[in-house]
Design an enzyme around this catalytic site. Sequence first.
Site, mmCIF file in Angstrom:
data_model
loop_
_atom_site.group_PDB
_atom_site.id
_atom_site.type_symbol
_atom_site.label_atom_id
_atom_site.label_comp_id
_atom_site.label_asym_id
_atom_site.label_seq_id
_atom_site.Cartn_x
_atom_site.Cartn_y
_atom_site.Cartn_z
ATOM 1 C CD GLU A 150 -1.727 -3.850 -2.028
ATOM 2 O OE1 GLU A 150 -0.980 -4.893 -1.822
ATOM 3 O OE2 GLU A 150 -2.766 -3.732 -2.008
HETATM 4 C C1 LIG Z 1 -3.225 5.560 -7.422
HETATM 5 C C2 LIG Z 1 -2.728 5.417 -6.091
HETATM 6 C C3 LIG Z 1 -3.530 4.751 -5.277
HETATM 7 C C4 LIG Z 1 -3.372 4.676 -3.924
HETATM 8 N N1 LIG Z 1 -4.203 4.129 -2.862
HETATM 9 C C5 LIG Z 1 -4.001 4.029 -1.664
HETATM 10 C C6 LIG Z 1 -5.060 3.849 -0.740
HETATM 11 O O1 LIG Z 1 -5.985 3.410 -1.137
HETATM 12 N N2 LIG Z 1 -4.656 4.145 0.550
HETATM 13 C C7 LIG Z 1 -3.614 4.549 1.098
HETATM 14 O O2 LIG Z 1 -3.548 4.751 2.340
HETATM 15 N N3 LIG Z 1 -2.405 4.946 0.242
HETATM 16 C C8 LIG Z 1 -2.887 4.839 -1.263
HETATM 17 N N4 LIG Z 1 -1.643 5.241 -1.931
HETATM 18 C C9 LIG Z 1 -0.436 5.703 -1.504
HETATM 19 C C10 LIG Z 1 0.646 4.753 -1.899
HETATM 20 O O3 LIG Z 1 0.822 3.442 -1.020
HETATM 21 C C11 LIG Z 1 1.965 5.548 -1.724
HETATM 22 O O4 LIG Z 1 1.687 6.371 -2.895
HETATM 23 C C12 LIG Z 1 3.093 4.899 -1.662
HETATM 24 O O5 LIG Z 1 3.264 4.320 -0.543
HETATM 25 C C13 LIG Z 1 4.192 5.705 -1.756
HETATM 26 O O6 LIG Z 1 4.174 7.035 -1.210
HETATM 27 P P1 LIG Z 1 4.738 8.257 -1.916
HETATM 28 O O7 LIG Z 1 4.038 8.096 -3.305
HETATM 29 O O8 LIG Z 1 4.617 9.355 -1.047
HETATM 30 O O9 LIG Z 1 6.140 8.277 -2.681
HETATM 31 P P2 LIG Z 1 7.671 8.434 -1.365
HETATM 32 O O10 LIG Z 1 7.309 7.909 -0.167
HETATM 33 O O11 LIG Z 1 7.667 10.008 -1.377
HETATM 34 O O12 LIG Z 1 8.761 7.759 -2.315
HETATM 35 C C14 LIG Z 1 9.299 8.287 -3.416
HETATM 36 C C15 LIG Z 1 10.286 7.202 -3.949
HETATM 37 O O13 LIG Z 1 11.249 6.924 -2.910
HETATM 38 C C16 LIG Z 1 11.310 5.626 -2.633
HETATM 39 N N5 LIG Z 1 11.776 5.348 -1.423
HETATM 40 C C17 LIG Z 1 11.115 5.801 -0.318
HETATM 41 N N6 LIG Z 1 11.793 5.161 0.952
HETATM 42 C C18 LIG Z 1 12.633 4.662 0.373
HETATM 43 C C19 LIG Z 1 13.863 3.929 1.232
HETATM 44 N N7 LIG Z 1 13.996 3.796 2.410
HETATM 45 N N8 LIG Z 1 14.682 3.391 0.196
HETATM 46 C C20 LIG Z 1 14.605 3.264 -1.207
HETATM 47 N N9 LIG Z 1 13.755 4.211 -1.558
HETATM 48 C C21 LIG Z 1 12.620 4.485 -0.970
HETATM 49 C C22 LIG Z 1 10.101 4.890 -2.957
HETATM 50 O O14 LIG Z 1 10.206 3.815 -3.523
HETATM 51 C C23 LIG Z 1 9.832 6.079 -3.906
HETATM 52 O O15 LIG Z 1 10.420 5.398 -5.338
HETATM 53 C C24 LIG Z 1 -1.886 5.378 -3.414
HETATM 54 C C25 LIG Z 1 -1.362 5.822 -4.283
HETATM 55 C C26 LIG Z 1 -1.528 6.006 -5.409
HETATM 56 C C27 LIG Z 1 -0.520 6.723 -6.607
#
Ligand SMILES: Cc1cc2nc3c(=O)[nH]c(=O)nc-3n(C[C@H](O)[C@H](O)[C@H](O)COP(=O)(O)OP(=O)(O)OC[C@H]3O[C@@H](n4cnc5c(N)ncnc54)[C@H](O)[C@@H]3O)c2cc1C
Length: 782
Positions: free
Chosen positions: A456
């Site tokens: 989220e």
């Molecule tokens: C257990 C679990 C349950 C989930 N459930 C759902 C679900 O039900 N439905 C769904 O659609 N998604 C779901 N997600 C996805 C979740 O919303 C994403 O993991 C999240 O949006 C982050 O994306 P990413 O993991 O690809 O990280 P990335 O986007 O690769 O980010 C990596 C890091 O970079 C940071 N970052 C990225 N952009 C910026 C910026 N502009 N400035 C500063 N920092 C930044 C992030 O904060 C993070 O620390 C789930 C994820 C997990 C792990």
Amino acid sequence: MLGFIIVCVAAFVLALVFVGPLRRAMISDPLLALYRRILPDMSQTEREAIDAGTVWWDGDLFSGRPDWDRLLAVPAPKLTSEEQAFVDGPCEELCAMCDDWEITHERQDLPPRAWQFMKDKGFLGMIIPKKYGGLEFSALAHSAVVMKLATRSNTAAVSVMVPNSLGPAELLLHYGTEEQKNHYLPRLAKGLDIPCFALTSPEAGSDAAAIPDFGVVCRGTHQGKEVLGMRVTWDKRYITLGPVATLLGLAFRLYDPERLLGGEEDLGITGALVPTSHPGVEIGRRHLPLNAVFQNGPNSGKDVFMPLDWIIGGREYAGKGWMMLMGCLAAGRSISLPTSSVGGAKAMARYTGAYARVRSQFKTPIGKLEGVEEALGRIAANCYLMDATRVMTAGAVDAGEKPAVISAIAKYHMTERVRKVIDDAMDVHGGKGICLGPNNWVGRGYQVVPVGITVEGANILTRSLIIFGQGAIRCHPYVLREMHAAKDMRGDEASREFDAALFGHIGHTIGNGARAFAHALTGSAFAPAPARAAPETRRYYKDLSRISAAFAFAADVSMLVLGGSLKRKEKISARLGDVLSAMYLASATLKRYEDQGRVREDLPLLEYSVQDALYLAQQALDAIIANFPNRLAALKLRAVVFPFGKRFAPPSDRLNHECAQLLLAPGAARDRLTAGMYLARSEADPTRNLEAALAATIACEPIEHKLRDAVKRGAIAPRAGADSAALARDRGVISAAEFAQWQNKEALRKEVIKVDDFEQDFARAAIVQRLAKEHLPAAKAA
Ligand SMILES: Cc1cc2nc3c(=O)[nH]c(=O)nc-3n(C[C@H](O)[C@H](O)[C@H](O)COP(=O)(O)OP(=O)(O)OC[C@H]3O[C@@H](n4cnc5c(N)ncnc54)[C@H](O)[C@@H]3O)c2cc1C
């Protein structure tokens, strides 16, 4: 002559400032033209994110003049008797069905009867109105249920929270067609359909609007008829409940190259409801997110044809998916993760305090050793502040707010604070927290914490971009008006609106700077505090009023000096967000103290939390100034905000001691702090044993003193392998009844400090055999 010149200049300046047309022609219009040139273009998705939700108490904090009376006048949120009965009844029952070790290690899923119970009792449809068969609970009730579940089983809490958060039900309620609502909502309410919401792709996580998943509008055959539909291709991952879902809320970008819908070619992000039984939907595999075993996994589809009626809201909502998501995000984000984090904090507060009294080292309960006490005090105060924030935020949602910025603050800070709480709890438990097994009540919480941090809106992004970034535009009294005037208005209308907003803004900045300076000079003595607040807390309101003025001034200076580049200066933006957040958390804590009738016993918790928040706000402001790219502006900012240096100190050791004491013995303050958590009733439950051991340890302390005294006097001589208590009984130092009491306490204590060990294969073979036997009758019946 000089006097004449001064009068002329003054008259000219006054004319500029007070004579509207002249002022506009000479100041506002040229600035409007400049502003239009430098204002970065906003994408549609950015605009929809900014416009989403409402502004509430965050607006007051941003104004530099929070209206405390207005906050305190908001009635304390309360559960209805029906909601309370659900929390005390079915929710309690579900907790009792959940054995976390069995769930996370043995089954790697909830037991089938817990799944069925959740469906039958309406846990999955708490936000669905009664007319569709749902429970129609308030946000506070939804929060109370998720919080209690989280104190027992994270898997149960997540499985319940997801269908009640952003997803098919919430989207249908706001945007669904009547037909969609009538079909799906009753099924979702009773768990006949299990929903999930699939947005995240391997290539698009935080930047969710960049999803590569796409659909193309075309004709095709559905249920034997040729219909207008779309051929959708997607590849999603991390989708919670995905592996068991029967209804997939799917987000993808919709294109209409043949203009079959008569509009644009790129229609934009679109949300559709897709039954997972539909041919072409690939679903069912699982991820294993840090041993948290709530259902989570990938799903995909290639050129899957589906009718346009499956778009949530029907074809008029093609391309409006992002607006729908942003519009619905705040309610769920205000509840799910903040609440489950509070559940985790409550459980840790209760268990860690008890453990620290039962476990002794150096002949002392470890909780009485100052180093451990420091951790305990932090846990207690964090728990108080977190629960206060949970309740105030849920109350705002129930009052009709969709608090966009506040929901980000609550999500970020509750998940970060529970991380601190669990770190402290782990440290206090030592090896007991590390060795996993049924007797470890800390380790799984420690493992699962990063999930809340990541989902989220991952926390780094939420802090760096959203809290202040969105707040600066949404909550600021003038910035959004200026932007609207520049981007959405033309001619005289734009000129007038921009002029009014600009000069309002200038007055606002000067006023806040003057107030921040005056309050800093006078130690907040004349800063506003609500007349109705408890006398013992009034100084905190005054200090927060000062910080609010300083924050508002610093925010304006940052926007003025850094302009559009502030968006890229994430470290500055993040710290401004920290100040705003600290004020919100402190406000919630002060309100809780009033709402709970100013319980004096809780005052140390309030004082610790608010002093800590003031200190954090001050440190964040100091770091902004120390790192401000324009050094001249930084010097001026420091002169206004900290003319006498930094005044706020972190909470004292005395306060920390008082907070820790509340966790080290059963009592009303401990019960209030952990109210709403599940307390195990089964004698076989290690946490019930922990409670019993705490009471027995305290009851035995006079006996312990007698034993020590007897050793000192030489009445008994303890020997390795000998039972000193038995010796003491034999010598008449303690009575037979006291000896029995001591033995009972010792048995409980030994249970508490024990950790689990396993067969070489961690009992895998036995578990597989047992589960196979359990499944056999069901398989035969099938
Ligand atoms: C257990 C679990 C349950 C989930 N459930 C759902 C679900 O039900 N439905 C769904 O659609 N998604 C779901 N997600 C996805 C979740 O919303 C994403 O993991 C999240 O949006 C982050 O994306 P990413 O993991 O690809 O990280 P990335 O986007 O690769 O980010 C990596 C890091 O970079 C940071 N970052 C990225 N952009 C910026 C910026 N502009 N400035 C500063 N920092 C930044 C992030 O904060 C993070 O620390 C789930 C994820 C997990 C792990």
